[in-house]
Design an enzyme around this catalytic site. Structure first.
Site, PDB file in Angstrom:
ATOM      1  N   GLU A  32      87.062  27.731  77.754  1.00 55.06           N
ATOM      2  CA  GLU A  32      85.665  27.458  78.116  1.00 55.06           C
ATOM      3  C   GLU A  32      85.191  28.408  79.210  1.00 55.06           C
ATOM      4  OE1 GLU A  32      83.859  25.804  75.698  1.00 55.06           O
ATOM      5  OE2 GLU A  32      85.453  24.337  75.949  1.00 55.06           O
ATOM      6  N   SER A  66      62.991  21.579  56.290  1.00 58.48           N
ATOM      7  CA  SER A  66      64.083  20.774  56.842  1.00 58.48           C
ATOM      8  C   SER A  66      63.901  19.331  56.404  1.00 58.48           C
ATOM      9  CB  SER A  66      64.112  20.847  58.378  1.00 58.48           C
ATOM     10  OG  SER A  66      64.979  19.832  58.875  1.00 58.48           O
ATOM     11  N   ALA A 120      74.397  18.399  70.624  1.00 61.89           N
ATOM     12  CA  ALA A 120      75.617  17.718  71.080  1.00 61.89           C
ATOM     13  C   ALA A 120      76.691  18.724  71.478  1.00 61.89           C
ATOM     14  CB  ALA A 120      76.148  16.795  69.989  1.00 61.89           C
ATOM     15  N   LEU A 122      77.776  20.988  69.409  1.00 60.12           N
ATOM     16  CA  LEU A 122      78.566  21.273  68.203  1.00 60.12           C
ATOM     17  C   LEU A 122      77.945  22.411  67.402  1.00 60.12           C
ATOM     18  CD1 LEU A 122      79.263  17.546  67.281  1.00 60.12           C
ATOM     19  CD2 LEU A 122      80.833  19.165  68.352  1.00 60.12           C
ATOM     20  N   SER A 125      72.698  24.868  65.745  1.00 54.83           N
ATOM     21  CA  SER A 125      71.882  26.076  65.567  1.00 54.83           C
ATOM     22  C   SER A 125      72.667  27.141  64.802  1.00 54.83           C
ATOM     23  CB  SER A 125      71.393  26.603  66.914  1.00 54.83           C
ATOM     24  OG  SER A 125      72.464  26.899  67.782  1.00 54.83           O
ATOM     25  N   ASP A 169      79.839  30.873  68.489  1.00 53.72           N
ATOM     26  CA  ASP A 169      79.357  29.846  67.569  1.00 53.72           C
ATOM     27  C   ASP A 169      79.169  30.390  66.158  1.00 53.72           C
ATOM     28  OD1 ASP A 169      79.267  28.467  69.906  1.00 53.72           O
ATOM     29  OD2 ASP A 169      77.083  28.298  69.992  1.00 53.72           O
ATOM     30  N   TYR A 221      74.691  26.866  84.428  1.00 56.74           N
ATOM     31  CA  TYR A 221      75.317  27.912  83.614  1.00 56.74           C
ATOM     32  C   TYR A 221      75.027  29.286  84.233  1.00 56.74           C
ATOM     33  CZ  TYR A 221      76.298  30.769  79.451  1.00 56.74           C
ATOM     34  OH  TYR A 221      76.786  31.705  78.583  1.00 56.74           O
TER      35      TYR A 221
HETATM   36  P1  ADP Z   1      73.102  22.897  69.389  1.00 58.37           P
HETATM   37  O1  ADP Z   1      74.050  22.734  70.528  1.00 58.37           O
HETATM   38  O2  ADP Z   1      73.124  21.716  68.478  1.00 58.37           O
HETATM   39  O3  ADP Z   1      73.282  24.198  68.683  1.00 58.37           O
HETATM   40  P2  ADP Z   1      70.615  24.114  70.073  1.00 58.37           P
HETATM   41  O4  ADP Z   1      69.553  23.738  71.048  1.00 58.37           O
HETATM   42  O5  ADP Z   1      71.282  25.421  70.221  1.00 58.37           O
HETATM   43  O6  ADP Z   1      71.654  22.909  70.056  1.00 58.37           O
HETATM   44  O7  ADP Z   1      69.986  24.071  68.613  1.00 58.37           O
HETATM   45  C1  ADP Z   1      69.314  22.933  68.165  1.00 58.37           C
HETATM   46  C2  ADP Z   1      68.043  23.327  67.423  1.00 58.37           C
HETATM   47  O8  ADP Z   1      68.384  23.879  66.130  1.00 58.37           O
HETATM   48  C3  ADP Z   1      67.145  22.149  67.126  1.00 58.37           C
HETATM   49  O9  ADP Z   1      66.304  21.862  68.213  1.00 58.37           O
HETATM   50  C4  ADP Z   1      66.379  22.653  65.915  1.00 58.37           C
HETATM   51  O10 ADP Z   1      65.347  23.523  66.305  1.00 58.37           O
HETATM   52  C5  ADP Z   1      67.437  23.466  65.183  1.00 58.37           C
HETATM   53  N1  ADP Z   1      68.117  22.623  64.167  1.00 58.37           N
HETATM   54  C6  ADP Z   1      69.398  22.213  64.148  1.00 58.37           C
HETATM   55  N2  ADP Z   1      69.655  21.436  63.061  1.00 58.37           N
HETATM   56  C7  ADP Z   1      68.502  21.366  62.380  1.00 58.37           C
HETATM   57  C8  ADP Z   1      68.094  20.719  61.160  1.00 58.37           C
HETATM   58  N3  ADP Z   1      68.943  19.974  60.460  1.00 58.37           N
HETATM   59  N4  ADP Z   1      66.801  20.884  60.757  1.00 58.37           N
HETATM   60  C9  ADP Z   1      65.951  21.627  61.480  1.00 58.37           C
HETATM   61  N5  ADP Z   1      66.268  22.255  62.602  1.00 58.37           N
HETATM   62  C10 ADP Z   1      67.515  22.132  63.079  1.00 58.37           C
HETATM   63 MG    MG Z   2      73.157  26.096  69.667  1.00 59.58          MG
END
Ligand code: ADP
Ligand code: MG
Length: 377
Positions: A32, A66, A120, A122, A125, A169, A221
């Site tokens: 990490e 989506s 979360a 995970l 994105s 990622d 961060y």
């Molecule tokens: P994470 O840690 O989950 O990657 P991020 O903030 O980097 O969090 O990314 C999350 C963003 O990605 C959401 O706010 C949305 O804009 C997009 N996203 C993720 N999953 C979906 C989905 N199933 N449908 C639409 N957008 C999504």
């Molecule tokens: Mg992300």
């Protein structure tokens, strides 16, 4: 979920999609805050993934749907401009990055659904970016090796969405394989598949999503990165990866920078030791390294939080071989390496402890190392 995107696509366009693709979320087993220090990480793909049904469009237009957000966005190619906001920017950014890199992409209907929890830690994105690039490369016969795909997905997130994230990622979502973790050298970008066959050893990786995240994560961060940069300046090196005498480095640094450096240097050593432990299926050693990693994040890097500390403590008290927070910090998920027979006991013990402490109920699942981006149909 695969069927849901196909059905929705067919209802929307009147014809079946040309194909269906999937790309997973990821979790970091160990390593990490090493990525931006030129160090090592060891992520694996989780069972949750983004699914995309897609067909090319002759009119060169784009439709992003989506199912999860119940939203649809249409765009012409000239509408794809970096800095756009909204969920579809992650997909549009991939189109833009491919075109910027000189690849011919026409237009497409893209119907997305994902069970990677958003926000979360995970990497929901990366899952939606990587599934998009997998689909577009197939639909438009673009010959790009997996690491180049991951890098373009990262360009989409950095340059188009405007989120300054590392490559881990996207590399994990694209390159991971079932029953393996992906060792990655963040400086050379060399990768290696490392067997991670916990089930065969009667073990499971229990993931506890504490569903907590502090609001000041971005600032913290940035402060950690700044401390690493300052330490490099004081030590006269390019990256903390290059510290080979930790004691000498600590003697030369102020206390705070020293603490940060000790985490990064020992964390890199722990990743290498974890790879070695996995090569001989030495799970007790892996567990020990995970627990040490957590202590280092808690005491030296100071990026844990009461929720994740509690989850780690309870998992260990109930027989976990090792446990640690994973991800950027200040909440998020905890990984515990546990005997398969202890999964229920440990997850209920964590739940009970959270309830007693007045924390929101956590959500647990099994983090079985899963395949990376792929075409399903
Ligand atoms: P994470 O840690 O989950 O990657 P991020 O903030 O980097 O969090 O990314 C999350 C963003 O990605 C959401 O706010 C949305 O804009 C997009 N996203 C993720 N999953 C979906 C989905 N199933 N449908 C639409 N957008 C999504
Ligand atoms: Mg992300």
């Amino acid at each position: 979920m695969q069927q849901a995107v196909v059905d929705h696509f067919t209802a929307l366009t009147g014809v079946a999609p040309a194909g269906v693709w999937a790309a997973p979320g990821r979790i970091n087993l160990i390593g990490e805050h090493t990525d931006y220090n030129g160090g090592f990480v060891l992520p694996f793909a989780i069972p949750q993934a983004a699914y995309l049904a897609a067909s090319p469009r002759p009119d060169h237009r784009w439709r992003f749907v989506s199912l999860d957000l119940d939203d649809s966005v249409e765009a012409g190619v000239d509408d794809l401009v970096p800095g756009e906001s909204g969920w579809h920017a992650y997909l549009a950014g991939v189109v833009w990055a491919l075109r910027e890199a000189g690849h011919e992409v026409g237009g497409a209907d893209l119907v997305l659904s994902s069970d990677v929890p958003i926000g979360a830690g995970l990497s929901s994105s990366a899952a939606i970016e990587c599934v998009t690039i997998a689909a577009l490369c197939d639909l438009y016969a673009i010959d790009l090796d997996p690491m180049s795909r991951a890098r373009l997905a990262q360009v989409a997130e950095n340059a188009y969405v405007g989120a300054p994230t590392g490559l881990m990622d996207q590399a994990a979502s694209t390159l991971c394989t079932a029953d393996h973790a992906l060792f990655m050298d963040c400086r050379s970008l060399a990768t290696e598949q490392v067997p991670l066959q916990v089930s065969e050893a009667g073990l499971e990786i229990l993931v506890v999503d504490t569903r907590t995240r502090h609001s000041h994560v971005d600032g913290e961060y940035a402060a950690r990165r700044a401390a690493c940069t300052e330490a490099c300046r004081l030590l006269g090196i390019d990256a903390l990866r290059d510290v080979d005498d930790l004691d000498a480095a600590l003697a030369a640094l102020p206390e705070l920078e020293g603490q940060r450096v000790r985490h990064v240097v020992t964390e890199n050593q722990r990743v290498l030791a974890a790879v070695e432990a996995l090569s001989s299926d030495d799970f007790p050693r892996l567990g020990d390294l995970m627990t040490r990693s957590h202590a280092s994040m808690r005491d030296d890097y100071e990026i844990t939080a009461p929720t994740v500390d509690l989850a780690v403590e309870v998992a260990l008290a109930h027989g976990a071989l090792g446990a640690r927070m994973t991800g950027g910090g200040f909440g998020g998920c905890v990984l515990a390496l546990v005997h398969a027979g202890d999964v229920v006991d440990i997850s209920s013990a964590v739940e009970a402890a959270f309830s007693e402490a007045g924390f929101d109920a956590p959500v647990s699942f099994l983090g079985r190392p899963s395949p990376g981006a792929r075409r399903l149909a």
